[in-house]
Enzyme design. Sequence first.
Site, PDB file in Angstrom:
ATOM      1  CD  GLU A 238       1.995   6.348   8.068  1.00  0.00           C
ATOM      2  OE1 GLU A 238       1.670   7.128   7.142  1.00  0.00           O
ATOM      3  OE2 GLU A 238       3.090   5.735   8.084  1.00  0.00           O
TER       4      GLU A 238
ATOM      5  CB  SER B 129      10.201   9.632  -5.085  1.00  0.00           C
ATOM      6  OG  SER B 129       9.437  10.281  -4.112  1.00  0.00           O
ATOM      7  N   GLY B 130      10.286   8.716  -8.026  1.00  0.00           N
ATOM      8  CA  GLY B 130      10.879   7.840  -9.032  1.00  0.00           C
ATOM      9  C   GLY B 130      11.194   8.596 -10.308  1.00  0.00           C
TER      10      GLY B 130
ATOM     11  CB  ALA C  37       2.658  13.980 -20.406  1.00  0.00           C
TER      12      ALA C  37
ATOM     13  CD  GLU D  18      20.418  -1.808  26.488  1.00  0.00           C
ATOM     14  OE1 GLU D  18      21.515  -2.340  26.724  1.00  0.00           O
ATOM     15  OE2 GLU D  18      19.897  -0.967  27.247  1.00  0.00           O
TER      16      GLU D  18
ATOM     17  CE  LYS E 115       4.453   9.399   7.166  1.00  0.00           C
ATOM     18  NZ  LYS E 115       4.144   8.239   6.357  1.00  0.00           N
TER      19      LYS E 115
ATOM     20  CG  HIS F 148      22.925   0.110  29.154  1.00  0.00           C
ATOM     21  ND1 HIS F 148      21.745  -0.599  29.214  1.00  0.00           N
ATOM     22  CD2 HIS F 148      23.138   0.607  30.401  1.00  0.00           C
ATOM     23  CE1 HIS F 148      21.280  -0.558  30.449  1.00  0.00           C
ATOM     24  NE2 HIS F 148      22.095   0.176  31.183  1.00  0.00           N
TER      25      HIS F 148
ATOM     26  CE1 TYR G 287      12.096  16.542  -3.756  1.00  0.00           C
ATOM     27  CE2 TYR G 287      11.733  15.177  -5.680  1.00  0.00           C
ATOM     28  CZ  TYR G 287      11.930  15.301  -4.331  1.00  0.00           C
ATOM     29  OH  TYR G 287      11.966  14.181  -3.534  1.00  0.00           O
TER      30      TYR G 287
ATOM     31  CB  THR H 224       2.342  10.506  -3.510  1.00  0.00           C
ATOM     32  OG1 THR H 224       1.472  10.353  -4.623  1.00  0.00           O
ATOM     33  CG2 THR H 224       1.597  10.139  -2.233  1.00  0.00           C
ATOM     34  CB  CYS H 225       7.171  11.079  -1.505  1.00  0.00           C
ATOM     35  SG  CYS H 225       8.406  11.242  -0.223  1.00  0.00           S
TER      36      CYS H 225
ATOM     37  CB  CYS I 190       6.895  10.270   2.841  1.00  0.00           C
ATOM     38  SG  CYS I 190       6.571   9.050   1.574  1.00  0.00           S
TER      39      CYS I 190
ATOM     40  NE  ARG J  12      -5.785  -7.804   3.744  1.00  0.00           N
ATOM     41  CZ  ARG J  12      -5.413  -7.725   2.479  1.00  0.00           C
ATOM     42  NH1 ARG J  12      -4.656  -8.665   1.948  1.00  0.00           N
ATOM     43  NH2 ARG J  12      -5.819  -6.720   1.721  1.00  0.00           N
TER      44      ARG J  12
ATOM     45  CD  GLU K  44       3.783  16.129 -11.185  1.00  0.00           C
ATOM     46  OE1 GLU K  44       4.363  15.036 -11.158  1.00  0.00           O
ATOM     47  OE2 GLU K  44       2.566  16.265 -10.884  1.00  0.00           O
TER      48      GLU K  44
ATOM     49  CG  ASP L 168       3.381   4.150  -5.528  1.00  0.00           C
ATOM     50  OD1 ASP L 168       4.447   3.568  -5.222  1.00  0.00           O
ATOM     51  OD2 ASP L 168       2.818   4.960  -4.777  1.00  0.00           O
TER      52      ASP L 168
ATOM     53  CE1 TYR M 168       2.311  -0.522   4.516  1.00  0.00           C
ATOM     54  CE2 TYR M 168       3.806   1.111   5.406  1.00  0.00           C
ATOM     55  CZ  TYR M 168       3.589  -0.127   4.857  1.00  0.00           C
ATOM     56  OH  TYR M 168       4.648  -0.971   4.637  1.00  0.00           O
TER      57      TYR M 168
HETATM   58  P1  NDP Z   1      -3.259  -0.322   2.488  1.00  0.00           P
HETATM   59  O1  NDP Z   1      -3.313  -1.294   1.400  1.00  0.00           O
HETATM   60  O2  NDP Z   1      -2.110  -0.305   3.425  1.00  0.00           O
HETATM   61  O3  NDP Z   1      -4.595  -0.444   3.360  1.00  0.00           O
HETATM   62  C1  NDP Z   1      -5.870  -0.357   2.790  1.00  0.00           C
HETATM   63  C2  NDP Z   1      -6.877  -0.676   3.865  1.00  0.00           C
HETATM   64  O4  NDP Z   1      -8.189  -0.440   3.349  1.00  0.00           O
HETATM   65  C3  NDP Z   1      -6.836  -2.131   4.300  1.00  0.00           C
HETATM   66  O5  NDP Z   1      -6.989  -2.173   5.706  1.00  0.00           O
HETATM   67  C4  NDP Z   1      -8.047  -2.740   3.598  1.00  0.00           C
HETATM   68  O6  NDP Z   1      -8.615  -3.796   4.316  1.00  0.00           O
HETATM   69  C5  NDP Z   1      -8.994  -1.558   3.610  1.00  0.00           C
HETATM   70  N1  NDP Z   1     -10.051  -1.626   2.594  1.00  0.00           N
HETATM   71  C6  NDP Z   1      -9.878  -1.763   1.256  1.00  0.00           C
HETATM   72  N2  NDP Z   1     -11.089  -1.735   0.638  1.00  0.00           N
HETATM   73  C7  NDP Z   1     -12.009  -1.614   1.607  1.00  0.00           C
HETATM   74  C8  NDP Z   1     -13.424  -1.548   1.621  1.00  0.00           C
HETATM   75  N3  NDP Z   1     -14.113  -1.615   0.482  1.00  0.00           N
HETATM   76  N4  NDP Z   1     -14.059  -1.416   2.795  1.00  0.00           N
HETATM   77  C9  NDP Z   1     -13.347  -1.353   3.958  1.00  0.00           C
HETATM   78  N5  NDP Z   1     -12.012  -1.401   4.017  1.00  0.00           N
HETATM   79  C10 NDP Z   1     -11.345  -1.526   2.856  1.00  0.00           C
HETATM   80  O7  NDP Z   1      -3.459   1.082   1.774  1.00  0.00           O
HETATM   81  P2  NDP Z   1      -3.118   2.567   2.207  1.00  0.00           P
HETATM   82  O8  NDP Z   1      -3.979   3.405   1.350  1.00  0.00           O
HETATM   83  O9  NDP Z   1      -3.162   2.748   3.664  1.00  0.00           O
HETATM   84  O10 NDP Z   1      -1.621   2.724   1.727  1.00  0.00           O
HETATM   85  C11 NDP Z   1      -1.290   2.407   0.382  1.00  0.00           C
HETATM   86  C12 NDP Z   1       0.163   2.049   0.286  1.00  0.00           C
HETATM   87  O11 NDP Z   1       0.947   3.217   0.380  1.00  0.00           O
HETATM   88  C13 NDP Z   1       0.656   1.161   1.418  1.00  0.00           C
HETATM   89  O12 NDP Z   1       0.401  -0.198   1.163  1.00  0.00           O
HETATM   90  C14 NDP Z   1       2.119   1.483   1.451  1.00  0.00           C
HETATM   91  O13 NDP Z   1       2.779   0.691   0.501  1.00  0.00           O
HETATM   92  C15 NDP Z   1       2.155   2.948   1.036  1.00  0.00           C
HETATM   93  N6  NDP Z   1       2.295   3.828   2.217  1.00  0.00           N
HETATM   94  C16 NDP Z   1       3.458   3.765   2.917  1.00  0.00           C
HETATM   95  C17 NDP Z   1       3.634   4.539   4.025  1.00  0.00           C
HETATM   96  C18 NDP Z   1       4.916   4.437   4.792  1.00  0.00           C
HETATM   97  O14 NDP Z   1       5.896   3.957   4.245  1.00  0.00           O
HETATM   98  N7  NDP Z   1       4.937   4.832   6.059  1.00  0.00           N
HETATM   99  C19 NDP Z   1       2.603   5.474   4.513  1.00  0.00           C
HETATM  100  C20 NDP Z   1       1.402   5.441   3.703  1.00  0.00           C
HETATM  101  C21 NDP Z   1       1.274   4.639   2.603  1.00  0.00           C
HETATM  102  P3  NDP Z   1      -8.087  -5.303   4.168  1.00  0.00           P
HETATM  103  O15 NDP Z   1      -6.718  -5.340   4.731  1.00  0.00           O
HETATM  104  O16 NDP Z   1      -9.084  -6.077   4.955  1.00  0.00           O
HETATM  105  O17 NDP Z   1      -8.101  -5.592   2.694  1.00  0.00           O
END
Ligand code: NDP
Length: 445
Positions: free
Chosen positions: A180, A13-14, A114, A439, A49, A434, A98, A40-41, A46, A203, A33, A300, A176
């Site tokens: 999902e 995307s970027g 590249a 609302e 998904k 409504h 694209y 990824t998107c 995205c 978190r 590419e 990213d 995420y």
């Molecule tokens: P996230 O950072 O959201 O989540 C990673 C998860 O893995 C956390 O729960 C983390 O736990 C856990 N984890 C990491 N290492 C270990 C381990 N060794 N053992 C057990 N658990 C572990 O990453 P995602 O891969 O889900 O997504 C990456 C990013 O991509 C997101 O942060 C978001 O920015 C983007 N994304 C956005 C979406 C959207 O806009 N809808 C959809 C999908 C991705 P803990 O929290 O305890 O560290």
Amino acid sequence: MKTCDLFVIGGGSGGVRAARLAAAQGARVVLAEKTALGGTCVNVGCVPKKLFFYAAGFSAEAALAPYFGWSEFAAGAMDWPTLRENKNREILRLNGVYERTLKDAGVHIVNGAARLTAKKIVHIGDEIYQAEKVLLAMGGAPFMASIPGKELAVCSDDMFHLSVLPKQAVIIGGGYIALEFAGILSGLGVQTTLCYRAELPLRGFDETLRRHTAAEMTKRGIILRPQTAPESIEKTANGARRLYFDNDEMMTTALVLMATGRKPQTRGLAEAGVILRKNGMVEADENYETAVPGVFAIGDLLQTPALTPVATAEAGVFVARVFGGDKTARLDYENIPTAVFCRPPLATVGMSEEAAKARGFKTKTYLSRYRPLRHTLANDKAQTLMKLVVDAECGKVVGAHMVGEDAGEIIQGLAIAIRLGATKDDFDSTIGVHPSNAEEFVTMR
Ligand code: NDP
């Protein structure tokens, strides 16, 4: 050696947006590419998904339908190959869109991996480019927790191409992607267990929203195993996966999805002089320029939110500053809205109550938790949650959070209001639509 004004590494995307906008400014642009355009998107994120999210939603529709008089609506069998192939066709179409957009803009596309090898020198296959500017836009890739047997698990990329839909699955992670896919798999009829190492998933999100999400996922049949981290994976004699956890639990399942985060694709960059942070992200200044003059990075690869709209916005700022001569162009990283398309979906903009307090705000919160109208006839237990975090001193709304249907659609509008500094009084004096879920955000007292 070939030359160009801008060499973009990565057609996500970027990268695509930057290439297109720079070409529109008259720059001679080359974009490389190594797989499919859209990154990824479009290919493993995205877009597919969200298509799977829609697919998963039909089982919940079928469960509600009889209460609205639709006796013939019962959920039938899920034909996974039909979904997967229809999705593949749509992604191929987007890859073509694209490609055409780039070509129409005058961007020269090269297929292959590249590599930045020296200051503004890029190697691709047998060709070498000397570029005026290089933009690194390689994005990220799934990271699998390094435990014995991790190769027996799949990552999110693999989920889009599974040959068969398993009967059961265990998902590791509480972010995420884990949430999902938990919603997608369970909606498609897979018995789904979600294991995460914290007490709550997601978190960094507002704690009320985290608790509510966990409770709603449980109501929808997803088995949650908090405070569970995997230690190893084995293959059983009949080809199943056996997982061993740090709390001495053991689970046997057909598929393990490791959704333990993503890492930036930075191989070879340090050797070319680009400075990486301790966590592997690329270090860059407000122009997105790296430690190598003339070499920039967006998306990213950076320590900024890993979200498609952030990457495309960074591409716009990069081109405006570097090719458009607009040194005032900048991206405001405050109040970026985001949605997690789990079931039910959630969305948020601004600060969580915890973050606001940590930043010294005196907060006042407003909470609404109710059964949505859509679920009243079935008399089921689904509940929607909305929460506003307000700066008690000036009345400004500093955070809006929602778990429930259409959360992403609703939060997008609120993001504009919050960016503009709307106060709780502004919310209260706005007339509601409504009857709607939205609302509720203007009727909380
Ligand atoms: P996230 O950072 O959201 O989540 C990673 C998860 O893995 C956390 O729960 C983390 O736990 C856990 N984890 C990491 N290492 C270990 C381990 N060794 N053992 C057990 N658990 C572990 O990453 P995602 O891969 O889900 O997504 C990456 C990013 O991509 C997101 O942060 C978001 O920015 C983007 N994304 C956005 C979406 C959207 O806009 N809808 C959809 C999908 C991705 P803990 O929290 O305890 O560290």
